[in-house]
Design an enzyme around this catalytic site. Sequence first.
Site, PDB file in Angstrom:
ATOM      1  CB  CYS A  96      -1.087   0.092   1.104  1.00  0.00           C
ATOM      2  SG  CYS A  96      -2.017  -1.038   1.515  1.00  0.00           S
ATOM      3  NE  ARG A 113       5.597   1.285  -0.051  1.00  0.00           N
ATOM      4  CZ  ARG A 113       6.523   0.913   0.847  1.00  0.00           C
ATOM      5  NH1 ARG A 113       7.723   1.691   0.002  1.00  0.00           N
ATOM      6  NH2 ARG A 113       6.491   0.402   1.955  1.00  0.00           N
ATOM      7  CD1 TRP A 141      -0.343  -6.042  -2.897  1.00  0.00           C
ATOM      8  CD2 TRP A 141      -0.695  -6.768  -0.718  1.00  0.00           C
ATOM      9  NE1 TRP A 141       0.222  -7.636  -2.680  1.00  0.00           N
ATOM     10  CE2 TRP A 141      -0.325  -7.879  -1.285  1.00  0.00           C
ATOM     11  CE3 TRP A 141      -1.192  -7.029   0.513  1.00  0.00           C
ATOM     12  CZ2 TRP A 141      -0.034  -9.197  -0.970  1.00  0.00           C
ATOM     13  CZ3 TRP A 141      -0.975  -8.345   1.095  1.00  0.00           C
ATOM     14  CH2 TRP A 141      -0.390  -9.478   0.315  1.00  0.00           C
ATOM     15  CG  ASN A 188       0.329   2.099   4.033  1.00  0.00           C
ATOM     16  OD1 ASN A 188      -0.788   1.854   3.247  1.00  0.00           O
ATOM     17  ND2 ASN A 188       1.434   2.458   3.559  1.00  0.00           N
ATOM     18  N   GLY A 189      -1.015  -1.118   7.104  1.00  0.00           N
ATOM     19  CA  GLY A 189      -1.012  -1.903   8.146  1.00  0.00           C
ATOM     20  C   GLY A 189      -2.205  -2.744   8.586  1.00  0.00           C
ATOM     21  CD  GLU A 191      16.505 -14.166  -6.470  1.00  0.00           C
ATOM     22  OE1 GLU A 191      16.144 -14.554  -5.608  1.00  0.00           O
ATOM     23  OE2 GLU A 191      16.369 -12.873  -7.010  1.00  0.00           O
ATOM     24  CE  LYS A 235      13.602 -12.073  -8.827  1.00  0.00           C
ATOM     25  NZ  LYS A 235      13.945 -11.737  -7.538  1.00  0.00           N
ATOM     26  CD  GLU A 294       9.508 -12.330  -7.266  1.00  0.00           C
ATOM     27  OE1 GLU A 294       9.273 -11.850  -6.188  1.00  0.00           O
ATOM     28  OE2 GLU A 294      10.487 -12.197  -8.065  1.00  0.00           O
ATOM     29  CG  HIS A 333      16.307 -37.424  -2.789  1.00  0.00           C
ATOM     30  ND1 HIS A 333      16.814 -38.880  -2.394  1.00  0.00           N
ATOM     31  CD2 HIS A 333      17.782 -37.089  -2.496  1.00  0.00           C
ATOM     32  CE1 HIS A 333      18.039 -39.202  -1.810  1.00  0.00           C
ATOM     33  NE2 HIS A 333      18.688 -37.961  -2.228  1.00  0.00           N
ATOM     34  CE  LYS A 389      11.581  -3.708  -4.896  1.00  0.00           C
ATOM     35  NZ  LYS A 389      12.355  -4.686  -5.212  1.00  0.00           N
TER      36      LYS A 389
HETATM   37  C1  G6P Z   1       8.601  -9.009  -1.195  1.00  0.00           C
HETATM   38  C2  G6P Z   1       9.348  -8.586  -2.568  1.00  0.00           C
HETATM   39  C3  G6P Z   1      10.540  -9.485  -2.808  1.00  0.00           C
HETATM   40  C4  G6P Z   1      11.538  -9.294  -1.682  1.00  0.00           C
HETATM   41  C5  G6P Z   1      10.907  -9.786  -0.352  1.00  0.00           C
HETATM   42  C6  G6P Z   1      11.844  -9.496   0.774  1.00  0.00           C
HETATM   43  O1  G6P Z   1       8.376 -10.542  -1.412  1.00  0.00           O
HETATM   44  O2  G6P Z   1       8.372  -8.554  -3.831  1.00  0.00           O
HETATM   45  O3  G6P Z   1      11.057  -8.814  -3.971  1.00  0.00           O
HETATM   46  O4  G6P Z   1      12.586  -9.953  -1.705  1.00  0.00           O
HETATM   47  O5  G6P Z   1       9.570  -9.031  -0.367  1.00  0.00           O
HETATM   48  O6  G6P Z   1      11.848  -7.883   0.838  1.00  0.00           O
HETATM   49  P1  G6P Z   1      12.844  -7.029   1.513  1.00  0.00           P
HETATM   50  O7  G6P Z   1      12.536  -5.634   1.364  1.00  0.00           O
HETATM   51  O8  G6P Z   1      12.794  -7.356   3.156  1.00  0.00           O
HETATM   52  O9  G6P Z   1      14.171  -7.318   0.986  1.00  0.00           O
END
Ligand code: G6P
Length: 608
Positions: A2, A27, A74, A100-101, A481, A485, A488, A504, A603
Site C-alpha cells: 500500500c 507498493r 494491496w 497501511n498496516g 533465485e 524470478k 514471480e 529425491h 514490493k
Molecule cells: C517481497 C518482494 C521481494 C523481496 C521480499 C523481501 O516479497 O516482492 O522482491 O525479496 O519482499 O523484501 P525485503 O525488502 O525485506 O528485502
Amino acid sequence: MCGIVGYIGHHEAVNVLLDGIKRLEYRGYDSSGIAFVENGLLRCEKAVGKISELEKKLDGNNFSAHIGIVHTRWATHGAPTMENAHPHVDCNNGIAVVHNGIIENYDYLKAKLKREGHIFKSETDTEVLAHLIEKYFQNNLEMAVIEALKEVEGTYGIAVISPKDPQKIVAARRGSPLVIGIGNREYFITSDVSASLEHTRDVVYLDDNEVAILTMNHYETKTMQNTPTYKKVEEVLWNIDMIEKGGYEHFMLKEIHEQPQALRNVMRGRVEGDRGLVKLGGLISCERELREARRIVIVACGTSWHAGLVGEYMLEELARIPVEVEYASEFRYRNPVIEEGTVVIAISQSGETADTLAAMREARHKGAKLLSICNVVGSTIAREADCGIYLHIGPEIGVASTKAFTAQITVLYLFTLYMMNLKYSHTTTSSDMVKVIQSIPDKVQTILNMEKEIVELARIYKGSENALYLGRGYNYPVALEGALKLKEISYIHAEGYPAAEMKHGPIALINKDMPVVFIATRDSVYGKILSNIAEVRSRGGRLIAIASEGDDQIREKVDHVFYIPKTADCLTPILSVIPLQLLAYHMAVMRGCDVDKPRNLAKSVTVE
Ligand code: G6P
C-alpha cells in the site's frame, strides 16, 4: 505494501497527490482512492485496478483543493473492490482516513461501533478508524485521532483529513513507515520518500507511536501522550532520475542494467585493494561483539533470504563462523535459542518487511546483537539495528528484486572479509580477495552485453508451463533465485532445488516439455553437477546450462549453453544470476505480463 500520500500547500492538491501516488504504485496496485477538501466539503473518489483508472475518473475536472490524501492498495481485509478501496470515511462524510498496516482488533471494534449506531460500508479493518475518530471528534482532529488510536491494536501508518477541522492533515505511525516531506510553503506525508522527491529532499522520519500535524505553514510532531517531539530534518540523497525509467521499458530492466554501477557504489570508499582492507563504518559501534561472535543467524525473506544463503556459505568457508539462515517468519514464532555471542543479521532491501522486523525484535528480546543490511536509508530495520551496512544502490522499484540481490551478496562478501580481518588480525585477508570483488562489475557488464543470446533462449522457452532450476554449492541459492524470478513475473511454475536433491522427487517431473536450467560453473562441485546433468538428459529433459567461459566439454551435454566469465567460487552467484534475471524478464515480457507490477505481489511486505 500500500502507498500513502498526503499534501497540504499552495499548489492544487489533486494533481500533486496523483503524481505522488504514481511513484508508489509498485507498493500495491489493486485499487486506489483520493479524498480532498474543496469548498468546505469532503470529496472522495475511488477506482478498482491501477492508478490510471482513478486518473480517468478525475480527468477533465478543474480542482481547487489545497489539502488531500491518496492511497494505493494491496488488499488484506476484503477483496479489491470500490467499497474496500481507501480512503474510508465515517457515517457523515466528515472524516477520511488512509491506512497501511493491519488493525488486529477490528472485529471487536466494529461490533462495538455498530452497537453504538455507526454504519459500515466496507469489509476492511481500516474503516473502524474513520468511525472511531468520528466518535472522539469534538473540534480538534489530532485529539480525536489520539483518542481513537488508544483503542487500536495492530500496526498502522495513517493520514486523516476532515472538513470539520480543514486546515490540517493528521498522521500517526505504529509499525508502518511514514515520512514528512518539508517543501516551500507545502508539506507532504508519505509512506516512502520517493512520493515527494520531486518537490523536496528535506524529510523527517516519524517514529513509532508518534503523531504529526501538518498545516499550511508548519508541521509539528508529538507523542501519543501529546508531548512535543523534536526531530532532525534529514536530506534524502536519492534524486528524481533514480526513480524514473531512464529510457528503459520497465524498472526491472533498468535495475538489471544498473548492476555494474550499483556494485561499484556498494564498494565505494569501503575497499582498499592494495592493502587488502575493508572498512565498514556502520559497524564500528559493534566491533567488540563482532570480534567475539560465536555464531551468526541471518534472518530475511524472499530474495534477501537467498542472498543470506550465499552469505552463510561465504562466512563459514572463509571466516569459519557457524551461520544459520532462517526465514524471518519461521524464526519469529519458533522460540529460537539465542546464546551469548550470537549476532543476528537482518537482510532487507526495503528495511520495512514486517516478518524480518518481527524476527529482529524477537532476537533483541532474547539478547542478540543486531546488525542490518538494508538499502533504504532511514528504514525501520536499519534504525532499529545496533549497527548496519547500507547497500547505497539507489531505489529499487521493480517488484522483482534484482540489483538488491547482487548488492547484498557483495556486502556479505565485504562483511566476510571484515570478519576475517577482525578475527585473524589482517593476516588472511589478502589484497587478491579484495581485487577479485573489484573486478566483478566489469564482468557483470560483459554478461549484460550478451543479452541477445538470452532473448533467443526466452523465445524458445516462453511457452513452457514449468521449469526446474538446479545448482550446487554457491549456485544452489542462485537456482532458488532464478526460479523465484521466473515464477514471480511470468507466472510459469518454477522450482529451484539443490541439484543432488533432484533425485529425491523432482526427477519424476522430467520429460521433454520440462526445461531444466543447470547453473554449472567450473567450481569445486563441477564434476558432481555433470553427473546430475547426465541424469536429466537420460530422461529426456530440455537442458540449459549457465557455464564458465572456456568450458567446451559442457556444450555437447546440454541443449543450450550460456557462458559467464570466471571468478572466485564464492562470487559466482553475482554473475550466474544475471542471465537468469534476464531470462525471467524476457520470458515474462514475451508472455505479455506486467513485469513491474506482477499480480498479487508487493514490493515491500509490511504485514505478517
Ligand atoms: C517481497 C518482494 C521481494 C523481496 C521480499 C523481501 O516479497 O516482492 O522482491 O525479496 O519482499 O523484501 P525485503 O525488502 O525485506 O528485502
